[in-house]
Scaffold this active site. Sequence first.
Site, PDB file in Angstrom:
ATOM      1  N   CYS A   1      -2.183   4.981   7.958  1.00 13.41           N
ATOM      2  CA  CYS A   1      -2.422   4.373   9.266  1.00 13.41           C
ATOM      3  C   CYS A   1      -1.312   4.693  10.251  1.00 13.41           C
ATOM      4  O   CYS A   1      -1.492   4.578  11.448  1.00 13.41           O
ATOM      5  CB  CYS A   1      -2.567   2.871   9.114  1.00 13.41           C
ATOM      6  SG  CYS A   1      -3.779   2.466   7.870  1.00 13.41           S
TER       7      CYS A   1
ATOM      8  N   ASN B   1       0.806  -1.220   0.000  1.00 12.55           N
ATOM      9  CA  ASN B   1       0.000   0.000   0.000  1.00 12.55           C
ATOM     10  C   ASN B   1       0.840   1.272   0.000  1.00 12.55           C
ATOM     11  O   ASN B   1       0.331   2.337  -0.290  1.00 12.55           O
ATOM     12  CB  ASN B   1      -0.955   0.008   1.203  1.00 12.55           C
ATOM     13  CG  ASN B   1      -0.212  -0.043   2.517  1.00 12.55           C
ATOM     14  OD1 ASN B   1       0.574  -0.937   2.748  1.00 12.55           O
ATOM     15  ND2 ASN B   1      -0.435   0.932   3.374  1.00 12.55           N
TER      16      ASN B   1
HETATM   17  N1  PMP Z   1      -4.440  -3.353   4.445  1.00  9.73           N
HETATM   18  C1  PMP Z   1      -3.944  -2.374   3.683  1.00  9.73           C
HETATM   19  C2  PMP Z   1      -2.955  -2.726   2.610  1.00  9.73           C
HETATM   20  C3  PMP Z   1      -4.343  -1.049   3.900  1.00  9.73           C
HETATM   21  O1  PMP Z   1      -3.833  -0.073   3.147  1.00  9.73           O
HETATM   22  C4  PMP Z   1      -5.272  -0.772   4.931  1.00  9.73           C
HETATM   23  C5  PMP Z   1      -5.686   0.654   5.215  1.00  9.73           C
HETATM   24  N2  PMP Z   1      -6.446   1.190   4.183  1.00  9.73           N
HETATM   25  C6  PMP Z   1      -5.776  -1.839   5.690  1.00  9.73           C
HETATM   26  C7  PMP Z   1      -5.332  -3.106   5.427  1.00  9.73           C
HETATM   27  C8  PMP Z   1      -6.771  -1.620   6.793  1.00  9.73           C
HETATM   28  O2  PMP Z   1      -7.950  -1.116   6.242  1.00  9.73           O
HETATM   29  P1  PMP Z   1      -9.069  -0.426   7.149  1.00  9.73           P
HETATM   30  O3  PMP Z   1      -8.371   0.646   7.938  1.00  9.73           O
HETATM   31  O4  PMP Z   1     -10.018   0.128   6.140  1.00  9.73           O
HETATM   32  O5  PMP Z   1      -9.682  -1.454   8.002  1.00  9.73           O
END
Ligand code: PMP
Length: 389
Positions: A326, A152
């Site tokens: 995050c 990501n």
């Molecule tokens: N996996 C990846 C690769 C992410 O980029 C993200 C955050 N968008 C997540 C998991 C967790 O997603 P969420 O915060 O929408 O639960």
Amino acid sequence: MTSEVYLDYQSAKPVDPRVIDEMTPYLRDRFGNPSTLHNVGDLATEALEESRKTIARFVNSDTDEIIFTSGATESINLGIIGYAMKNKRKGNHIVISEVEHISIHNIAKYLERQGFNVSKVPVDQYGRVSLSKLERRLTDKTILISIGIANNEIGTIQPIEEIGKLASEKGIAFHTDAVAAEGLLPLDVKRDGINLMSLSSNDIYGPRGVGVLVMRKGFRVNPVLIGGGQERGLRSGSEDMPGIVGMRAAAEIMEKELPEEVKRFKTYRDRLIKEILGTVPDSYLNGHPEQRLASNAHIRFEGIEGEALLLSFKDRGISVSTGSACTSKTLEPSHTLIATGLLHEEAHGSLQLTVGRFNKDEDIDVVLEAVPEIVTRLRDMSPVYKRKK
Ligand code: PMP
């Protein structure tokens, strides 16, 4: 959209207006609960099962292999913790890569506290896992491999089909976090030998707060939420019908538009990379030059602080990122960049540009004009950057 130029689609995406239109009836008169047996409930049940069918087609699974959740984090918890707990008698070893999303690293720490052993496969300078290194970490206690389809942050795509094949040969379950790849690569659990796959709705321009765990037959998990027994007892809680219908609508649009969109994103991405590397001295591409997501340009500038970069773009009304949303409010350097071999100070000076559905050519022009100006100004102020002659 606001008047901001937005190149941070990996962090969050707007909900497609066509998706909102599909959701609205389920917020108004079609408000029923699929667990009820009257006509209002039947409308909800029908929508729930139709949505399950669409998502199954979207990932090439069977319909009864789709479990709706509250988002990627919950899906990943259910996929990894649920599988580990269900299968702990078979073995207590799990393998992830060093470049997994923070949620997976934190789940690994949690499982270690529960008595599991977790190995982390290193990656090369581009952030790719090597199959031979992965294979060397597998033992007769290994029950699960979790490696995401793509990263990501730096956008590197993993050799997923080969990992799936290796896992299947060794009789080990394979979970993949598909979030970064959603809407950018065609997903296919059968082709890639994926047994458990975590998805989020927002990453395909659906609403946030909805996700899916694909759980292939023979790879059952223990529930992590206990309650009324919805989703065949694997994910309790009344279904979020507007959200689920929204995810279905988003997947339907994506099925039709992905190839054209990816083509357009690639022209944006390649322009960003080529022109920035061509105009800004001492700038380098992070991630793989070819095996990378169509939406991702991730560039490192020598002698620059990520925070200063970000704030300079912010002043100009341009939304960009320096790393994963995050963790970007912490001062820790990106674990992904460190895993590719960068030093702490190098990892701090990177810019992540991710394009998406509502970008226009002009957005790319604005960013390309801003980058050399901002980098030059910050370097002029930087005591560490010694201009190379
Ligand atoms: N996996 C990846 C690769 C992410 O980029 C993200 C955050 N968008 C997540 C998991 C967790 O997603 P969420 O915060 O929408 O639960």
